[in-house]
Each structure stands twice: as structure tokens, then as C-alpha cells.
Scaffold this motif. Structure first.
Motif, mmCIF file in Angstrom:
data_model
loop_
_atom_site.group_PDB
_atom_site.id
_atom_site.type_symbol
_atom_site.label_atom_id
_atom_site.label_comp_id
_atom_site.label_asym_id
_atom_site.label_seq_id
_atom_site.Cartn_x
_atom_site.Cartn_y
_atom_site.Cartn_z
ATOM 1 N N GLU A 139 40.237 101.369 32.021
ATOM 2 C CA GLU A 139 39.289 100.303 31.711
ATOM 3 C C GLU A 139 40.039 99.120 31.119
ATOM 4 O O GLU A 139 41.149 99.262 30.611
ATOM 5 C CB GLU A 139 38.185 100.775 30.766
ATOM 6 C CG GLU A 139 38.628 101.061 29.351
ATOM 7 C CD GLU A 139 37.457 101.401 28.438
ATOM 8 O OE1 GLU A 139 36.666 100.494 28.099
ATOM 9 O OE2 GLU A 139 37.329 102.579 28.069
ATOM 10 N N GLN A 140 39.437 97.965 31.213
ATOM 11 C CA GLN A 140 40.002 96.757 30.624
ATOM 12 C C GLN A 140 39.671 96.760 29.133
ATOM 13 O O GLN A 140 38.518 96.983 28.762
ATOM 14 C CB GLN A 140 39.410 95.511 31.299
ATOM 15 C CG GLN A 140 40.027 94.200 30.880
ATOM 16 C CD GLN A 140 41.445 94.008 31.392
ATOM 17 O OE1 GLN A 140 41.852 94.598 32.388
ATOM 18 N NE2 GLN A 140 42.219 93.179 30.719
ATOM 19 N N ILE A 141 40.673 96.550 28.302
ATOM 20 C CA ILE A 141 40.435 96.487 26.870
ATOM 21 C C ILE A 141 40.911 95.157 26.319
ATOM 22 O O ILE A 141 41.685 94.435 26.954
ATOM 23 C CB ILE A 141 41.121 97.649 26.118
ATOM 24 C CG1 ILE A 141 42.638 97.511 26.178
ATOM 25 C CG2 ILE A 141 40.658 98.990 26.633
ATOM 26 C CD1 ILE A 141 43.352 98.350 25.159
ATOM 27 N N ARG A 142 40.434 94.856 25.139
ATOM 28 C CA ARG A 142 40.880 93.682 24.385
ATOM 29 C C ARG A 142 41.057 94.149 22.957
ATOM 30 O O ARG A 142 40.217 94.876 22.416
ATOM 31 C CB ARG A 142 39.839 92.568 24.468
ATOM 32 C CG ARG A 142 40.294 91.267 23.880
ATOM 33 C CD ARG A 142 39.418 90.103 24.377
ATOM 34 N NE ARG A 142 40.010 88.864 23.970
ATOM 35 C CZ ARG A 142 39.582 88.134 22.939
ATOM 36 N NH1 ARG A 142 38.511 88.498 22.256
ATOM 37 N NH2 ARG A 142 40.220 87.025 22.607
ATOM 38 N N LYS A 143 42.184 93.778 22.352
ATOM 39 C CA LYS A 143 42.431 94.228 20.992
ATOM 40 C C LYS A 143 43.301 93.251 20.230
ATOM 41 O O LYS A 143 43.926 92.363 20.808
ATOM 42 C CB LYS A 143 43.050 95.616 20.968
ATOM 43 C CG LYS A 143 44.516 95.681 21.328
ATOM 44 C CD LYS A 143 45.010 97.104 21.146
ATOM 45 C CE LYS A 143 46.489 97.221 21.337
ATOM 46 N NZ LYS A 143 46.964 98.597 21.153
ATOM 47 N N ALA A 144 43.307 93.468 18.926
ATOM 48 C CA ALA A 144 44.166 92.709 18.020
ATOM 49 C C ALA A 144 45.294 93.625 17.567
ATOM 50 O O ALA A 144 45.058 94.801 17.280
ATOM 51 C CB ALA A 144 43.361 92.232 16.816
ATOM 52 N N ILE A 145 46.490 93.071 17.538
ATOM 53 C CA ILE A 145 47.623 93.786 16.966
ATOM 54 C C ILE A 145 48.146 92.914 15.831
ATOM 55 O O ILE A 145 48.759 91.863 16.073
ATOM 56 C CB ILE A 145 48.738 94.056 17.988
ATOM 57 C CG1 ILE A 145 48.192 94.765 19.218
ATOM 58 C CG2 ILE A 145 49.867 94.863 17.340
ATOM 59 C CD1 ILE A 145 49.139 94.789 20.400
ATOM 60 N N PHE A 146 47.856 93.345 14.610
ATOM 61 C CA PHE A 146 48.357 92.609 13.443
ATOM 62 C C PHE A 146 49.792 93.026 13.217
ATOM 63 O O PHE A 146 50.138 94.214 13.298
ATOM 64 C CB PHE A 146 47.528 92.951 12.203
ATOM 65 C CG PHE A 146 46.153 92.346 12.219
ATOM 66 C CD1 PHE A 146 45.905 91.135 11.616
ATOM 67 C CD2 PHE A 146 45.115 92.994 12.867
ATOM 68 C CE1 PHE A 146 44.636 90.572 11.640
ATOM 69 C CE2 PHE A 146 43.847 92.439 12.897
ATOM 70 C CZ PHE A 146 43.604 91.225 12.280
ATOM 71 N N LYS A 147 50.642 92.055 12.931
ATOM 72 C CA LYS A 147 52.049 92.295 12.636
ATOM 73 C C LYS A 147 52.243 91.965 11.147
ATOM 74 O O LYS A 147 51.988 90.843 10.724
ATOM 75 C CB LYS A 147 52.946 91.414 13.508
ATOM 76 C CG LYS A 147 52.718 91.583 15.010
ATOM 77 C CD LYS A 147 53.026 92.959 15.507
ATOM 78 C CE LYS A 147 54.502 93.155 15.702
ATOM 79 N NZ LYS A 147 54.835 94.454 16.336
ATOM 80 N N VAL A 148 52.648 92.983 10.384
ATOM 81 C CA VAL A 148 52.786 92.857 8.944
ATOM 82 C C VAL A 148 54.253 93.064 8.584
ATOM 83 O O VAL A 148 54.803 94.153 8.781
ATOM 84 C CB VAL A 148 51.919 93.905 8.219
ATOM 85 C CG1 VAL A 148 52.034 93.754 6.700
ATOM 86 C CG2 VAL A 148 50.455 93.814 8.658
ATOM 87 N N ARG A 149 54.887 92.018 8.107
ATOM 88 C CA ARG A 149 56.313 92.076 7.793
ATOM 89 C C ARG A 149 56.577 93.100 6.693
ATOM 90 O O ARG A 149 55.850 93.165 5.702
ATOM 91 C CB ARG A 149 56.840 90.718 7.358
ATOM 92 C CG ARG A 149 58.350 90.684 7.182
ATOM 93 C CD ARG A 149 58.889 89.356 7.703
ATOM 94 N NE ARG A 149 60.319 89.283 7.725
ATOM 95 C CZ ARG A 149 61.064 89.709 8.740
ATOM 96 N NH1 ARG A 149 60.533 90.246 9.788
ATOM 97 N NH2 ARG A 149 62.360 89.566 8.716
ATOM 98 N N ILE A 150 57.605 93.892 6.874
ATOM 99 C CA ILE A 150 58.006 94.902 5.887
ATOM 100 C C ILE A 150 59.045 94.292 4.962
ATOM 101 O O ILE A 150 60.026 93.713 5.413
ATOM 102 C CB ILE A 150 58.593 96.145 6.594
ATOM 103 C CG1 ILE A 150 57.556 96.763 7.515
ATOM 104 C CG2 ILE A 150 59.093 97.154 5.576
ATOM 105 C CD1 ILE A 150 58.112 97.802 8.451
#
Length: 151
Positions: A139-150
Motif C-alpha cells: 500500500e502507499q504510505i505517508r509518514k514523518a521521520i524525525f531526525k534527532v541529533r545525538i
């Protein structure tokens, strides 16, 4: 790795401050209103990538891990399986510093099914293979990928 519900941000009070910031951002912003692409929240310390893609079979996908950023996956539309394993339990390929991309190879140890309202935090030791079709049904999805600096 941490798999949780975005509707209960107070339940995760022991999370590090930067991950709690992501949950606060989710409470106060409409991810569905953001266009695909990268959106700065706090310079290179915290940003979100909005992506869309079809899910597929595991053999069409790749393993990855990151050293400089945590990933916080948050579905906006659709359901996705993310395969997981500890990086130390996989064969490790070349690390590309400029892309913060650690390649890895091997079998899944566990899976997380992500639906809107869920989140998944992947730490540097958490290799993940995204975009896996749930029950083999693409299926087609849409999402957010948050990038959090370590660090």
C-alpha cells in the motif's frame, strides 16, 4: 527502540528531552499539512522528513542504522511494517558519515507494525528495514521521520 502511541505523550515522561520534544511537536502541529520534503524545527539538531512510498516485500528493501541521529518514525497515512534487529546481530557494511547511513545485512529479529497514531524510536544500535508490506499487501504510505541529533 521504543514503540508507542502518540496519543499518550505523558506516558513517556522518562524519555530523553529531545524525543519528548518530538512528541510535543506532534501535539501542536498537523503533520498531514506538511508537504513532502525536509522541514527544519531546530536547525540540524531536530528536523522532520515527510516521505511517501509504497510498501513492498523485505527482499526489495535494505537495512539501515544511524550514528549521528535518532530516527522517530510517525505514520501519517497507511500501515507499514518495520523490521528490526540489533546492529551487533547483523553483518555490518560500510558507514557513510556524510549520509549518516550504516548499511547492514541479515534477518529480522522482530517487527513493529506502525499505523497513524503510533511512533517508533530507533537508536544507533537499532537497525531497521522500513517500507515492508503488512501481511504481504502493498500500500502507499505517508509518514514523518524525525531526525534527532545525538549529543
Amino acid at each position: 527502540m521504543i514503540h508507542g502511541k502518540t496519543s499518550r505523550p505523558d506516558s513517556y515522561g522518562t524519555l530523553e528531552t529531545s524525543v519528548q520534544e518530538v512528541l510535543d511537536y506532534l501535539e501542536n502541529n498537523d503533520l498531514a499539512a506538511l508537504e513532502n520534503g525536509s522541514h527544519v524545527i531546530d536547525g540540524n539538531r531536530l528536523f522532520v522528513n515527510i516521505v511517501s512510498y509504497p510498501t513492498t516485500s523485505p527482499e526489495n528493501r535494505f537495512w539501515e542504522a544511524h550514528k549521528d541521529y535518532l530516527d522517530v518514525h510517525v505514520p501519517i497515512e497507511g500501515t507499514e511494517q518495520i523490521d528490526l534487529n540489533f546492529l551487533e546481530d547483523l553483518e555490518v557494511g560500510e558507514y557513510k558519515k556524510e549520509e549518516d547511513f550504516q548499511a547492514a545485512f541479515g534477518p529480522a529479529r522482530m517487527h513493529a507494525i506502525l499505523r497513524p497514531g503510533d511512533f517508533l524510536v530507533c537508536y544507533p544500535q537499532d537497525a531497521h528495514r522500513t517500507a515492508i508490506a503488512v501481511d504481504g499487501k502493498p500500500e502507499q504510505i505517508r509518514k514523518a521521520i524525525f531526525k534527532v541529533r545525538i549529543g
